[in-house]
Design a protein around this motif. Structure first.
Motif, PDB file in Angstrom:
ATOM      1  N   PRO A  40      -5.126 -76.055 -36.932  1.00 41.57           N
ATOM      2  CA  PRO A  40      -4.065 -77.035 -37.143  1.00 41.57           C
ATOM      3  C   PRO A  40      -3.576 -76.981 -38.582  1.00 41.57           C
ATOM      4  N   ALA A  41      -2.444 -77.600 -38.843  1.00 45.25           N
ATOM      5  CA  ALA A  41      -1.904 -77.606 -40.205  1.00 45.25           C
ATOM      6  C   ALA A  41      -2.825 -78.349 -41.166  1.00 45.25           C
ATOM      7  N   ASP A  42      -3.510 -79.379 -40.669  1.00 41.94           N
ATOM      8  CA  ASP A  42      -4.370 -80.200 -41.528  1.00 41.94           C
ATOM      9  C   ASP A  42      -5.630 -80.546 -40.748  1.00 41.94           C
ATOM     10  N   ARG A  43      -6.661 -79.735 -40.942  1.00 45.74           N
ATOM     11  CA  ARG A  43      -7.904 -79.931 -40.173  1.00 45.74           C
ATOM     12  C   ARG A  43      -8.570 -81.266 -40.504  1.00 45.74           C
ATOM     13  N   GLU A  44      -8.527 -81.670 -41.761  1.00 46.12           N
ATOM     14  CA  GLU A  44      -9.156 -82.938 -42.127  1.00 46.12           C
ATOM     15  C   GLU A  44      -8.424 -84.118 -41.495  1.00 46.12           C
ATOM     16  N   GLU A  45      -7.109 -84.058 -41.419  1.00 44.96           N
ATOM     17  CA  GLU A  45      -6.367 -85.125 -40.738  1.00 44.96           C
ATOM     18  C   GLU A  45      -6.752 -85.181 -39.265  1.00 44.96           C
ATOM     19  N   CYS A  46      -6.973 -84.033 -38.653  1.00 43.84           N
ATOM     20  CA  CYS A  46      -7.411 -84.002 -37.252  1.00 43.84           C
ATOM     21  C   CYS A  46      -8.776 -84.650 -37.090  1.00 43.84           C
ATOM     22  N   ARG A  47      -9.671 -84.402 -38.025  1.00 43.27           N
ATOM     23  CA  ARG A  47     -10.975 -85.067 -37.971  1.00 43.27           C
ATOM     24  C   ARG A  47     -10.816 -86.584 -38.114  1.00 43.27           C
ATOM     25  N   ARG A  48      -9.899 -87.001 -38.997  1.00 42.95           N
ATOM     26  CA  ARG A  48      -9.642 -88.439 -39.152  1.00 42.95           C
ATOM     27  C   ARG A  48      -9.089 -89.031 -37.860  1.00 42.95           C
ATOM     28  N   VAL A  49      -8.256 -88.268 -37.153  1.00 42.34           N
ATOM     29  CA  VAL A  49      -7.703 -88.744 -35.878  1.00 42.34           C
ATOM     30  C   VAL A  49      -8.831 -89.041 -34.889  1.00 42.34           C
ATOM     31  N   VAL A  50      -9.775 -88.122 -34.757  1.00 42.12           N
ATOM     32  CA  VAL A  50     -10.871 -88.318 -33.803  1.00 42.12           C
ATOM     33  C   VAL A  50     -11.723 -89.518 -34.198  1.00 42.12           C
ATOM     34  N   ARG A  51     -12.042 -89.624 -35.488  1.00 41.62           N
ATOM     35  CA  ARG A  51     -12.841 -90.769 -35.935  1.00 41.62           C
ATOM     36  C   ARG A  51     -12.094 -92.083 -35.712  1.00 41.62           C
ATOM     37  N   ARG A  52     -10.795 -92.081 -35.982  1.00 41.78           N
ATOM     38  CA  ARG A  52      -9.994 -93.288 -35.791  1.00 41.78           C
ATOM     39  C   ARG A  52      -9.911 -93.659 -34.309  1.00 41.78           C
ATOM     40  N   ALA A  53      -9.810 -92.669 -33.442  1.00 45.90           N
ATOM     41  CA  ALA A  53      -9.759 -92.942 -32.008  1.00 45.90           C
ATOM     42  C   ALA A  53     -10.994 -93.730 -31.570  1.00 45.90           C
ATOM     43  N   VAL A  54     -12.161 -93.308 -32.045  1.00 44.85           N
ATOM     44  CA  VAL A  54     -13.397 -94.006 -31.692  1.00 44.85           C
ATOM     45  C   VAL A  54     -13.390 -95.414 -32.282  1.00 44.85           C
ATOM     46  N   GLU A  55     -12.904 -95.552 -33.496  1.00 46.30           N
ATOM     47  CA  GLU A  55     -12.825 -96.872 -34.127  1.00 46.30           C
ATOM     48  C   GLU A  55     -11.930 -97.809 -33.319  1.00 46.30           C
ATOM     49  N   LEU A  56     -10.886 -97.254 -32.699  1.00 43.65           N
ATOM     50  CA  LEU A  56      -9.956 -98.055 -31.913  1.00 43.65           C
ATOM     51  C   LEU A  56     -10.471 -98.325 -30.490  1.00 43.65           C
ATOM     52  N   GLY A  57     -11.670 -97.866 -30.191  1.00 39.49           N
ATOM     53  CA  GLY A  57     -12.266 -98.158 -28.894  1.00 39.49           C
ATOM     54  C   GLY A  57     -12.072 -97.090 -27.848  1.00 39.49           C
ATOM     55  N   VAL A  58     -11.475 -95.956 -28.220  1.00 42.99           N
ATOM     56  CA  VAL A  58     -11.338 -94.853 -27.271  1.00 42.99           C
ATOM     57  C   VAL A  58     -12.727 -94.308 -26.955  1.00 42.99           C
ATOM     58  N   GLN A  59     -13.000 -94.137 -25.666  1.00 45.22           N
ATOM     59  CA  GLN A  59     -14.315 -93.652 -25.244  1.00 45.22           C
ATOM     60  C   GLN A  59     -14.255 -92.343 -24.461  1.00 45.22           C
ATOM     61  N   LEU A  60     -13.088 -92.026 -23.898  1.00 45.56           N
ATOM     62  CA  LEU A  60     -12.896 -90.762 -23.183  1.00 45.56           C
ATOM     63  C   LEU A  60     -12.111 -89.810 -24.070  1.00 45.56           C
TER      64      LEU A  60
END
Length: 291
Positions: A40-60
């Motif tokens: 991806p253009a920004d791998r660290e931003e992608c990692r932040r996306v996944v962590r944020r998804a879990v913080e927002l209650g995403v489980q799948l």
């Protein structure tokens, strides 16, 4: 913690592989380069996306060995491994990649086994909760493909089996070989061609995972239906498209994807958008007319 923490839980829950997960999930295909190929253009931003998804209650969290290939699975592990107990990682095998936007089905049992073992390694798991056949390979007997996935279950390497891009007849043929708990087909306001599959999954209690869930086409143009409903609820067209899916059936498990945290936050807030029954009916009719 913010006021939006665990907002995904407001979408309701569905049980997969013994876990109750929020119905609004995250699709990890976009954690890759153009054409779902490479970095991806920004791998660290992608990692932040996944962590944020879990913080927002995403489980799948839904991914596949072919996204990158391999890149999406690697980023998920980098972001949130060891995984929270309530997070379900779903992956797929059965499509090979020879370049950007190029996909070819391969369902030979030995290939599926190789890809399972590699996904286990990349994801850092001993067992995958949901393992999906990415495409049925017409050159390989279906019993060999689903039968191999059933062997993975018997060996304790996966918990549950899912399918992708299948018809009602194919679902039932697969169910004669193994239990099928989810189906992942393209389905959205501009492409309701899998409506018969959605209805079948609803009757049978099979989770339906619509990919490309936020497409709305001409319906989002100023003055058109999605635009009108979005303004009425002070929402975005994408949120309306996701809210419609969630209202369509209790087995619907939308997995909007993105590589940006701001877009993720916007998508997940669709869990809080309650359309009234008339709006749902209007959108359903408009989708059928646009098909």
């Amino acid at each position: 913690m913010t006021e939006d923490t665990l907002i995904a839980h407001e979408s309701g829950t569905f049980e997969i592989a013994g876990k109750q997960v929020a119905r609004l999930g995250f699709g990890a295909m976009r954690l890759t380069g153009p054409g779902i190929w490479g970095e991806p253009a920004d791998r660290e931003e992608c990692r932040r996306v996944v962590r944020r998804a879990v913080e927002l209650g995403v489980q799948l969290i839904d991914t596949a060995d072919s996204y990158g290939p391999h890149v999406s699975e690697e980023i998920i592990r980098e972001a949130i491994h060891p995984y929270p107990d309530d997070v379900l990682i779903a992956t797929k095998a059965g499509l090979t990649r020879s370049g950007p936007d190029e996909w070819a089905p391969v369902g030979r049992p030995e290939y599926l086994r190789q890809q399972l073992e590699m996904s286990l390694r990349r994801l850092g798991l001993d067992r995958i909760d949901l393992f999906q056949l990415h495409r049925i390979d017409a050159k390989v007997p279906l019993e060999d493909q689903i039968g191999e996935l059933r062997k993975f279950q018997d060996e304790g390497k996966i918990v549950a089996i899912g399918l992708s891009e299948v018809t009602v007849d194919e679902i039932e043929e697969c169910r004669r070989i193994a239990e099928i708990v989810t189906v992942q087909n393209r389905y959205n306001l501009t492409d309701p061609t899998s409506e018969d599959v959605v209805d079948h999954c609803t009757r049978e209690g099979i989770g339906f995972i619509p990919w490309a869930p936020v497409a709305a086409g001409e319906l989002v143009e100023p003055g058109r239906l999605v635009d009108t409903i979005a303004k009425r609820h002070e929402a975005t067209p994408g949120q309306v498209a996701l809210a419609w899916l969630l209202a369509r059936t209790e087995v619907m498990l939308p997995i909007p994807g993105t590589s940006r945290v701001t877009h993720l936050d916007e998508n997940v807030k669709a869990a809080r958008l309650a359309l009234d029954p008339e709006e749902v009916d209007q959108l359903t009719r408009a989708a059928r007319e646009a098909a």
